[in-house]
Design an enzyme around this catalytic site. Structure first.
Site, PDB file in Angstrom:
ATOM      1  N   SER A 244      42.257  22.691  52.775  1.00  0.00           N
ATOM      2  CA  SER A 244      43.005  21.996  51.393  1.00  0.00           C
ATOM      3  C   SER A 244      41.693  21.569  50.615  1.00  0.00           C
ATOM      4  CB  SER A 244      43.792  21.231  51.924  1.00  0.00           C
ATOM      5  OG  SER A 244      44.858  21.180  50.805  1.00  0.00           O
ATOM      6  N   ASP A 347      51.784  30.025  51.793  1.00  0.00           N
ATOM      7  CA  ASP A 347      50.924  28.557  51.582  1.00  0.00           C
ATOM      8  C   ASP A 347      51.319  30.059  49.986  1.00  0.00           C
ATOM      9  OD1 ASP A 347      49.312  27.191  50.534  1.00  0.00           O
ATOM     10  OD2 ASP A 347      47.766  27.609  51.390  1.00  0.00           O
ATOM     11  N   HIS A 377      50.003  25.842  54.385  1.00  0.00           N
ATOM     12  CA  HIS A 377      49.421  25.327  54.400  1.00  0.00           C
ATOM     13  C   HIS A 377      49.315  24.396  54.881  1.00  0.00           C
ATOM     14  CE1 HIS A 377      46.537  24.316  51.190  1.00  0.00           C
ATOM     15  NE2 HIS A 377      46.813  22.903  51.107  1.00  0.00           N
TER      16      HIS A 377
END
Length: 415
Positions: A244, A347, A377
């Site tokens: 991320s 996502d 995600h």
């Protein structure tokens, strides 16, 4: 579509994230400097953490925590797998005999230091590649020692047969941009320094590094050699892995490594892995429009996280930290290392990550995309999703790809 349990987990997660963001928004930079830790913070009180375990008992991965910067809270957790590569006649490595250097199966940690030489000894001199990992959390949360990150790094260390260095970088808003990026680069430079310090150690008969609880003085003062890395790490096969927002840090560090070139030797970044990177931009992509209210991380909440990370003076969705494809950002993409990108179907950040990968392929960089259907995600790294078959499969596919670049013989199943 994601399962009902994932949907329920997402609802709870969003409520907690919204509360966390609102509380952090109340912290002005001035108040953070006055009331917070002057060195910055690397985890939040509500974060569940896993203690370091310096033995190989259990899952076969030993861990230790170290603090590498006296001026900040930057810290590392090192994951050393009990790899077959290390199972050679044991020689004691005595750079720093500390409680964290205890061992496997109840015995004293001997370092598995192989002897130098030709023939069969050449095979024994092999070391493990080093992977530097940056956790996720929107720059405002997460930790390198969290329960979820500890489990993920253990899994990667075992599957890839690498030493994983999980970075505890400084969090916002206590430490805003470029603190986290500087911490990532500092770790890469520290790795090079460790390799050079280890090479300066006293080498005697049979190639055994003896050392006298060795301290070597450099321009910054007394520097300790990290024994696990000195005995087992091969910094010439270094991989960056970012999760991320950690992928944004990894991509920045990779660019800096390219710019440094031979100045970074003996460290050589051979590949990077970007897992659902936290990329964004002012012109929305199709997924950013269609999936703006998707699972776990809404686009609106992520923009709040960016506001906490970037100061008001520099805030922009096209800031180089946020958008990897803004014009004029160097070095040229053709110079970047091979890059594996992992994306999830549900996502909203997926399209920009895919676009970045496509731009790399246009200039002949090996840049495949692993896209997971019905995934969200952080599906492979989030606490609560780590034990799903999809998370395990993702880690296995990462291992298959990265071994092409960390293998000594150039194919994925040979060191």
């Amino acid at each position: 579509m994601p399962s009902v349990s994932v949907k329920l987990y997402s609802v709870i997660f969003k409520l907690l994230l919204k509360h966390r963001l609102q509380s952090l928004l109340q912290i002005s930079p001035e108040r953070a400097a006055a009331c917070g830790d002057p060195f910055g913070v690397t985890s939040r009180p509500e974060e569940s953490t896993a203690p370091a375990n310096p033995s190989f008992s259990g899952d076969g991965v030993a861990t230790k925590d170290i603090h590498i910067d006296p001026l900040t809270s930057l810290s590392l957790r090192i994951f050393l797998p009990d790899s077959p590569v290390l199972h050679q006649p044991q020689r004691r490595y005595s750079y720093d005999s500390s409680p964290a250097d205890l061992t496997a199966n109840g015995a004293s940690y001997g370092g598995y230091l192989p002897s130098a030489g030709g023939g069969d000894d050449r095979r024994r001199s092999r070391r493990l590649p080093v992977m530097i990992q940056f956790h996720g959390g929107g720059f405002i949360s997460g930790s390198n020692t969290s329960t979820a990150n500890d489990l993920f790094c253990r899994r990667i260390a075992k599957l890839c047969d690498v030493i994983v260095i999980a970075v505890g970088y400084r969090l916002a808003p206590e430490s805003r941009y470029p603190a986290a990026f500087e911490d990532g680069l500092k770790v890469l430079n520290w790795l090079g320094k460790q390799a050079n310090l280890a090479a300066m150690g006293t080498v005697r008969g049979g190639g055994v590094i003896e050392g006298r609880r060795s301290k070597i003085v450099d321009m910054f003062g007394a520097a300790s050699v990290e024994p696990w890395l000195a005995a087992h790490g091969d910094s010439s096969r270094c991989v960056l892995l970012g999760v991320s927002c950690g992928a944004n840090i990894a991509e920045f560090v990779a660019r800096k490594a390219v710019e440094a070139g031979r100045l970074l030797e003996p460290v050589n970044v051979v590949a990077q892995i970007l897992m659902y990177p936290f990329f964004i931009g002012s012109v929305p992509t199709r997924s950013e429009i269609k999936l703006a209210n998707s699972y776990f991380y809404d686009k609106s909440m992520c923009i709040l996280a960016w506001r906490l990370f970037l100061s008001d003076e520099v805030f922009s969705l096209d800031h180089p930290a946020a958008n990897p494809l803004v014009p004029g950002r160097g070095p040229p993409l053709k110079c970047m290392p091979p890059t594996l990108t992992v994306v999830a179907e549900h996502d909203w950040m997926r399209d920009r990550a895919i676009a970045y990968s496509e731009e790399l392929r246009k200039v002949n960089v090996d840049a495949p995309v692993l896209e997971y259907k019905d995934a969200v995600h952080e599906f492979a790294t989030l606490d609560g999703l780590l034990k799903t078959p999809q998370a395990q499969a993702c880690a296995e596919e990462i291992a298959i790809w990265v071994k092409k670049y960390i293998s000594l013989r150039g194919h994925e199943f040979s060191y």
